[in-house]
Every structure is written in structure tokens, then in C-alpha cells.
Design a protein around this motif. Structure first.
Motif, PDB file in Angstrom:
ATOM      1  N   SER A  13       0.844  -1.187   0.000  1.00 12.70           N
ATOM      2  CA  SER A  13       0.000   0.000   0.000  1.00 12.70           C
ATOM      3  C   SER A  13       0.881   1.239   0.000  1.00 12.70           C
ATOM      4  CB  SER A  13      -0.899   0.022   1.239  1.00 12.70           C
ATOM      5  OG  SER A  13      -1.633   1.225   1.292  1.00 12.70           O
ATOM      6  N   LEU A  14       0.549   2.198  -0.835  1.00  8.89           N
ATOM      7  CA  LEU A  14       1.326   3.435  -0.908  1.00  8.89           C
ATOM      8  C   LEU A  14       0.803   4.506   0.048  1.00  8.89           C
ATOM      9  CD1 LEU A  14       1.784   3.734  -4.774  1.00  8.89           C
ATOM     10  CD2 LEU A  14       3.334   2.736  -3.075  1.00  8.89           C
ATOM     11  N   ASN A  34      18.906  -9.333  15.480  1.00  7.71           N
ATOM     12  CA  ASN A  34      19.780  -9.641  14.347  1.00  7.71           C
ATOM     13  C   ASN A  34      19.089  -9.474  12.989  1.00  7.71           C
ATOM     14  OD1 ASN A  34      18.195 -11.969  14.764  1.00  7.71           O
ATOM     15  ND2 ASN A  34      19.676 -13.179  13.625  1.00  7.71           N
ATOM     16  N   LEU A  35      17.824  -9.097  12.999  1.00  6.46           N
ATOM     17  CA  LEU A  35      17.128  -8.800  11.751  1.00  6.46           C
ATOM     18  C   LEU A  35      17.105  -7.293  11.568  1.00  6.46           C
ATOM     19  CD1 LEU A  35      14.042 -11.221  11.791  1.00  6.46           C
ATOM     20  CD2 LEU A  35      16.341 -11.608  10.855  1.00  6.46           C
ATOM     21  N   LYS A  36      17.666  -6.835  10.472  1.00  3.33           N
ATOM     22  CA  LYS A  36      17.738  -5.402  10.153  1.00  3.33           C
ATOM     23  C   LYS A  36      16.772  -5.116   9.004  1.00  3.33           C
ATOM     24  CE  LYS A  36      21.111  -5.313  13.047  1.00  3.33           C
ATOM     25  NZ  LYS A  36      20.723  -5.217  14.441  1.00  3.33           N
ATOM     26  N   PHE A  37      15.744  -4.346   9.295  1.00  2.59           N
ATOM     27  CA  PHE A  37      14.685  -4.088   8.320  1.00  2.59           C
ATOM     28  C   PHE A  37      14.924  -2.805   7.547  1.00  2.59           C
ATOM     29  CE2 PHE A  37      12.950  -7.236  10.968  1.00  2.59           C
ATOM     30  CZ  PHE A  37      11.873  -7.819  10.333  1.00  2.59           C
ATOM     31  N   ARG A  38      14.746  -2.904   6.219  1.00  2.00           N
ATOM     32  CA  ARG A  38      14.806  -1.739   5.329  1.00  2.00           C
ATOM     33  C   ARG A  38      13.537  -1.753   4.485  1.00  2.00           C
ATOM     34  NH1 ARG A  38      18.718  -2.205   1.570  1.00  2.00           N
ATOM     35  NH2 ARG A  38      18.713  -4.433   1.829  1.00  2.00           N
ATOM     36  N   PHE A  39      13.065  -0.588   4.127  1.00  2.00           N
ATOM     37  CA  PHE A  39      11.814  -0.451   3.388  1.00  2.00           C
ATOM     38  C   PHE A  39      12.094   0.136   2.001  1.00  2.00           C
ATOM     39  CE2 PHE A  39      10.634  -0.880   7.724  1.00  2.00           C
ATOM     40  CZ  PHE A  39       9.332  -1.348   7.761  1.00  2.00           C
ATOM     41  N   PRO A  40      12.463  -0.692   1.019  1.00  2.00           N
ATOM     42  CA  PRO A  40      12.702  -0.163  -0.330  1.00  2.00           C
ATOM     43  C   PRO A  40      11.434   0.493  -0.894  1.00  2.00           C
ATOM     44  CG  PRO A  40      13.496  -2.425  -0.155  1.00  2.00           C
ATOM     45  CD  PRO A  40      12.705  -2.135   1.094  1.00  2.00           C
ATOM     46  N   GLU A  41      11.618   1.601  -1.562  1.00  2.00           N
ATOM     47  CA  GLU A  41      10.502   2.327  -2.186  1.00  2.00           C
ATOM     48  C   GLU A  41      10.048   1.569  -3.430  1.00  2.00           C
ATOM     49  OE1 GLU A  41       7.540   4.508  -2.984  1.00  2.00           O
ATOM     50  OE2 GLU A  41       8.756   5.087  -1.239  1.00  2.00           O
ATOM     51  N   ALA A  56      17.711   1.963 -22.189  1.00  2.00           N
ATOM     52  CA  ALA A  56      18.389   2.394 -20.960  1.00  2.00           C
ATOM     53  C   ALA A  56      17.510   2.040 -19.758  1.00  2.00           C
ATOM     54  CB  ALA A  56      18.656   3.892 -21.001  1.00  2.00           C
ATOM     55  N   THR A  57      18.050   1.261 -18.862  1.00  2.00           N
ATOM     56  CA  THR A  57      17.292   0.826 -17.689  1.00  2.00           C
ATOM     57  C   THR A  57      17.014   2.025 -16.779  1.00  2.00           C
ATOM     58  OG1 THR A  57      18.395  -1.321 -17.807  1.00  2.00           O
ATOM     59  CG2 THR A  57      17.285  -0.782 -15.748  1.00  2.00           C
ATOM     60  N   PRO A  58      15.744   2.219 -16.398  1.00  2.00           N
ATOM     61  CA  PRO A  58      15.425   3.342 -15.498  1.00  2.00           C
ATOM     62  C   PRO A  58      16.215   3.256 -14.186  1.00  2.00           C
ATOM     63  CG  PRO A  58      13.416   2.416 -16.432  1.00  2.00           C
ATOM     64  CD  PRO A  58      14.541   1.488 -16.808  1.00  2.00           C
ATOM     65  N   ALA A  59      16.654   4.393 -13.705  1.00  2.00           N
ATOM     66  CA  ALA A  59      17.443   4.456 -12.463  1.00  2.00           C
ATOM     67  C   ALA A  59      16.666   3.851 -11.292  1.00  2.00           C
ATOM     68  CB  ALA A  59      17.813   5.903 -12.151  1.00  2.00           C
ATOM     69  N   GLU A  60      15.350   4.030 -11.259  1.00  2.00           N
ATOM     70  CA  GLU A  60      14.536   3.477 -10.172  1.00  2.00           C
ATOM     71  C   GLU A  60      14.580   1.953 -10.171  1.00  2.00           C
ATOM     72  OE1 GLU A  60      12.674   7.369 -11.550  1.00  2.00           O
ATOM     73  OE2 GLU A  60      13.410   5.543 -12.532  1.00  2.00           O
TER      74      GLU A  60
END
Length: 188
Positions: A13-14, A34-41, A56-60
């Protein structure tokens, strides 16, 4: 658990005040150290299109694939839209699976949590997502199953649990996921 693991958390969900985002953040707070959470956009990813991929592959797309590649595991927390996953999450799955033969998903242990205001708890989205994860060669945590209904009444204004039983259940999910990551990592 002795090793540290990077976990990419993808929220389907955005919406800024999404109950699924609150659930994902709550799981991160309850996780073993020991679990490190990151939230990729995922909201900024251009729709996957093979014609775009040929140029050309988009930077995103590159950024997202790098974030996935740097992760040891993936936690999906998603609502259900029309008995399936939201388009933004499906697009992220498609973007991460390319280029062909170089999927960023393969072999990463995963867990799926679906949160819904209804009593069904996003069962359709949860199982629909699992079908894609099998194809992507991601071993998925089977138990505890996490179809969570009544999501809109679960958190207070600060995103904290309103009751201890819900908190205990969320803790059981993230603890089982940590054990799953450890088992999966040691068997590969």
C-alpha cells in the motif's frame, strides 16, 4: 540466531497512513535484534515494459534491484485489492525478476503478511502472492499463517497495538520468520 540478516520489507500500500505500513513497522519493532529491516521504495518504479528494458534501464529499477540484491530475505506486507495483490506490488515483483536470468528474488527466504479491514484478512492476496513467489524460487514461511482481519482497529494513533494478544501474534510471526531465515540460510 547469531548472524545478522538484512530484510527488505515491501508494503503493498502506498498510502502514508496505511494499516499495512503500520503492521510492517510493528513487525520491524518486534523483530529479533539480528534482523535489520529496510523499506525499499516501490511507488516510484515505472511500470515494467520489455521495450523499456531493451533500452536504458530506469534508475529506479536499478536502485530497487540493488536494494533487493543487498537483502538476505524479504517480508511482504500487503492489503488485498480485488482478491489479489495491489498493482504496485506486482510491478515491483516484475521489475525485481528482470533482466531474464538475473532475478533479484531467487533463493531469498520470504514471509507474507496480509492485513485487511475485513474478517477474511486478505486471504486472496496472500495466496495469490505466494504463487508468484514459488515461481521466483523464494522459500516462503508457511506457519504461522498471517491473514489478519480487523486491521483498521488494530493500532492506535501512534501505530502501537491496542491489545496484547495482537502484539503477541505479531511477535510470533516475526520470530518464526527469523528462524525461517536462519534455517534457510544454513541449508544453502
Amino acid at each position: 540466531m547469531t548472524k545478522s540478516y538484512q530484510v527488505a520489507v515491501l508494503v503493498g500500500s502506498l498510502r502514508k497512513d496505511s494499516v499495512n505500513r503500520k503492521a510492517a513497522k510493528a513487525l520491524a519493532r518486534l523483530a529479533p535484534s539480528n534482523l535489520k529491516f529496510r523499506f525499499p521504495e516501490i511507488g516510484d518504479l515505472p511500470f515494467f515494459n520489455e521495450d523499456v528494458e531493451a533500452g536504458a534501464t530506469p534508475a529506479e529499477w536499478l536502485r530497487f534491484r540493488e536494494e533487493l540484491s543487498a537483502s538476505d530475505a524479504v517480508l511482504f506486507v500487503t492489503p488485498e485489492y480485488n482478491r489479489s495483490v495491489p498493482a504496485v506490488l506486482k510491478n515491483a515483483i516484475d521489475v525485481g525478476s528482470r533482466p531474464y536470468g538475473a532475478s533479484s528474488w531467487a533463493k531469498k527466504p520470504a514471509a507474507v503478511v496480509s492485513v485487511s479491514p475485513s474478517g477474511i484478512g486478505g486471504f486472496g492476496a496472500n495466496h495469490h502472492l505466494r504463487q508468484s513467489l514459488v515461481f521466483l524460487d523464494m522459500p516462503v514461511l508457511q506457519q504461522p499463517e498471517a491473514y489478519i482481519g480487523g486491521g483498521w482497529d488494530m493500532f492506535d494513533e501512534q501505530g502501537e497495538f491496542k491489545n496484547d494478544d495482537t502484539r503477541t501474534f505479531f511477535k510470533s510471526i516475526v520470530d518464526a520468520f527469523g528462524q525461517w531465515i536462519e534455517r534457510t540460510a544454513s541449508s544453502s
